[in-house]
Write a protein that holds these residues in place. Structure first.
Motif, PDB file in Angstrom:
ATOM      1  N   GLY A  73       0.842  -1.295  -0.099  1.00 16.93           N
ATOM      2  CA  GLY A  73      -0.035   0.023  -0.049  1.00 16.93           C
ATOM      3  C   GLY A  73       0.660   1.197  -0.040  1.00 16.93           C
ATOM      4  N   GLY A  95      -9.361   5.678  -6.427  1.00 15.23           N
ATOM      5  CA  GLY A  95      -9.759   4.440  -6.075  1.00 15.23           C
ATOM      6  C   GLY A  95      -8.659   3.633  -5.173  1.00 15.23           C
ATOM      7  N   LEU A  96      -7.224   4.095  -5.710  1.00 13.04           N
ATOM      8  CA  LEU A  96      -6.288   3.584  -4.736  1.00 13.04           C
ATOM      9  C   LEU A  96      -6.109   3.996  -3.364  1.00 13.04           C
ATOM     10  CD1 LEU A  96      -3.597   1.975  -5.221  1.00 13.04           C
ATOM     11  CD2 LEU A  96      -2.295   4.107  -5.531  1.00 13.04           C
ATOM     12  N   PRO A  98      -8.371   4.984  -0.876  1.00 11.29           N
ATOM     13  CA  PRO A  98      -9.069   4.416   0.137  1.00 11.29           C
ATOM     14  C   PRO A  98      -8.750   2.982   0.153  1.00 11.29           C
ATOM     15  CG  PRO A  98     -10.486   5.608  -1.376  1.00 11.29           C
ATOM     16  CD  PRO A  98      -9.026   5.725  -1.729  1.00 11.29           C
ATOM     17  N   LEU A  99      -8.452   2.176  -0.957  1.00 14.52           N
ATOM     18  CA  LEU A  99      -8.003   0.831  -0.678  1.00 14.52           C
ATOM     19  C   LEU A  99      -6.600   0.649   0.375  1.00 14.52           C
ATOM     20  CD1 LEU A  99      -8.388  -0.428  -4.085  1.00 14.52           C
ATOM     21  CD2 LEU A  99      -9.783  -1.184  -2.324  1.00 14.52           C
ATOM     22  N   ALA A 100      -5.762   1.635  -0.104  1.00 14.64           N
ATOM     23  CA  ALA A 100      -4.348   1.914   0.746  1.00 14.64           C
ATOM     24  C   ALA A 100      -4.528   1.783   2.364  1.00 14.64           C
ATOM     25  CB  ALA A 100      -3.452   2.698   0.203  1.00 14.64           C
ATOM     26  N   LEU A 102      -7.600   1.321   3.991  1.00  9.79           N
ATOM     27  CA  LEU A 102      -8.535   0.190   4.300  1.00  9.79           C
ATOM     28  C   LEU A 102      -7.679  -1.019   4.832  1.00  9.79           C
ATOM     29  CD1 LEU A 102     -11.872   0.342   2.484  1.00  9.79           C
ATOM     30  CD2 LEU A 102     -11.465   0.844   4.865  1.00  9.79           C
ATOM     31  N   SER A 103      -6.648  -1.415   3.745  1.00  7.05           N
ATOM     32  CA  SER A 103      -5.701  -2.419   4.046  1.00  7.05           C
ATOM     33  C   SER A 103      -4.670  -2.034   4.953  1.00  7.05           C
ATOM     34  CB  SER A 103      -4.927  -2.566   2.643  1.00  7.05           C
ATOM     35  OG  SER A 103      -4.299  -1.408   2.353  1.00  7.05           O
ATOM     36  N   ALA A 138      -1.250  -2.590  -9.572  1.00 11.02           N
ATOM     37  CA  ALA A 138      -2.718  -2.239  -8.755  1.00 11.02           C
ATOM     38  C   ALA A 138      -2.976  -0.947  -9.453  1.00 11.02           C
ATOM     39  CB  ALA A 138      -2.382  -2.272  -7.323  1.00 11.02           C
ATOM     40  N   ILE A 142      -6.523  -0.103 -11.675  1.00 14.48           N
ATOM     41  CA  ILE A 142      -7.608   1.118 -11.586  1.00 14.48           C
ATOM     42  C   ILE A 142      -7.561   2.063 -12.555  1.00 14.48           C
ATOM     43  CG2 ILE A 142      -7.913   3.219 -10.065  1.00 14.48           C
ATOM     44  CD1 ILE A 142      -6.650   1.771  -7.598  1.00 14.48           C
TER      45      ILE A 142
END
Length: 266
Positions: A73, A95-96, A98-100, A102-103, A138, A142
């Motif tokens: 991340g 997109g990237l 929030p994913l980073a 949350l992870s 990744a 996206i």
């Protein structure tokens, strides 16, 4: 500062940057690239100490699930920020980031298998190239999603909203394949260094990771060859990119999740 507090701060900074960029993409607010980069950088500065904390001495050669998630991340955010200085890729932050975040929050709550303090240069090269390859691909995934949205909208003659905020279709496709080429080079380095420097991969329960990584490599190589020889582009490129990234996700994180969480073999 407690790991959870740092992770929460990083998530909030990432969410703020992603929210503004998302609203700008939807043409609800004016673009503010400097603001988005600054918020993402503050998030990264909270993110990086957690990566350092998880890299603790221990008895295993390769990073576990939580460490891999945190490192991948952080590298993905760093790469995006650097690339955005030269290419119009900041929309990927929607997109990237929030994913980073949350992870990162999830990784803080996961058990972290320890790894060897005496990591060899070869193993370090394998781990770093693996994380960088995943980070770049990744980002490419996206980018492929945005390209797919743009492609479908143009096919149906919808030229307002998000489509107006994106770069031209040819630019979007060129950036996608540049990201895939860079990710493929790093994925190749990761696979080769793994076979050279990781001893007895079958005994370390790494056979499935190797096979899935090779399968992802074949998918991306086929896409690049098809693009070069047959002119593959548009939704076909999007589908192949997302398929390759899904296989790579299973290789890097699916296998670790099964071993460390389901089978408790960390």
């Amino acid at each position: 500062m407690q790991p959870l507090s740092l992770a929460l701060m990083a998530f909030l900074f990432y969410l703020g940057a992603a929210s503004w960029q998302g609203l700008a993409l939807a043409r609800r607010v004016p673009p503010r690239d400097l603001l988005v980069r600054a918020l993402a950088l503050f998030g990264l500065l909270c993110h990086l100490p957690l990566a350092a904390t998880l890299l603790a001495p221990g008895d295993s050669l390769l990073p576990g699930l939580s460490t891999s998630a945190v490192l991948a991340g952080a590298l993905a955010v760093l790469v995006l920020l650097l690339v955005s200085l030269f290419k119009p890729v900041l929309n990927i932050a929607t997109g990237l980031l929030p994913l980073a975040g949350l992870s990162l929050l999830a990784a803080v709550g996961l058990p972290s298998p320890e790894r060897a303090s005496g990591m060899t240069p070869g193993i370090a090269l394998h781990a770093l190239s693996s994380a960088l390859a995943f980070a770049l691909l990744a980002i490419a995934a996206i980018q492929a999603v945005l390209l797919g949205i743009q492609n479908q909208a143009l096919r149906h003659h919808h030229i307002r909203g998000v489509v107006q905020s994106l770069p031209p279709l040819t630019t979007m496709e060129r950036i996608l394949f540049e990201l895939i080429w860079a990710g493929m080079l790093l994925l190749t380095l990761s696979i080769v260094s793994g076979f050279l420097f990781v001893d007895d991969m079958f005994a370390q329960h790494l056979a499935h990771k190797s096979l899935l990584s090779l399968a992802a490599w074949v998918i991306f190589a086929t896409l690049l060859l098809g693009h070069h020889r047959l002119g593959w582009r548009g939704m076909r490129a999007v589908r192949w990119t997302l398929g390759g990234c899904l296989v790579l996700l299973l290789a890097y994180f699916g296998s670790k999740f099964v071993l460390e969480i389901v089978l408790d073999r960390g």
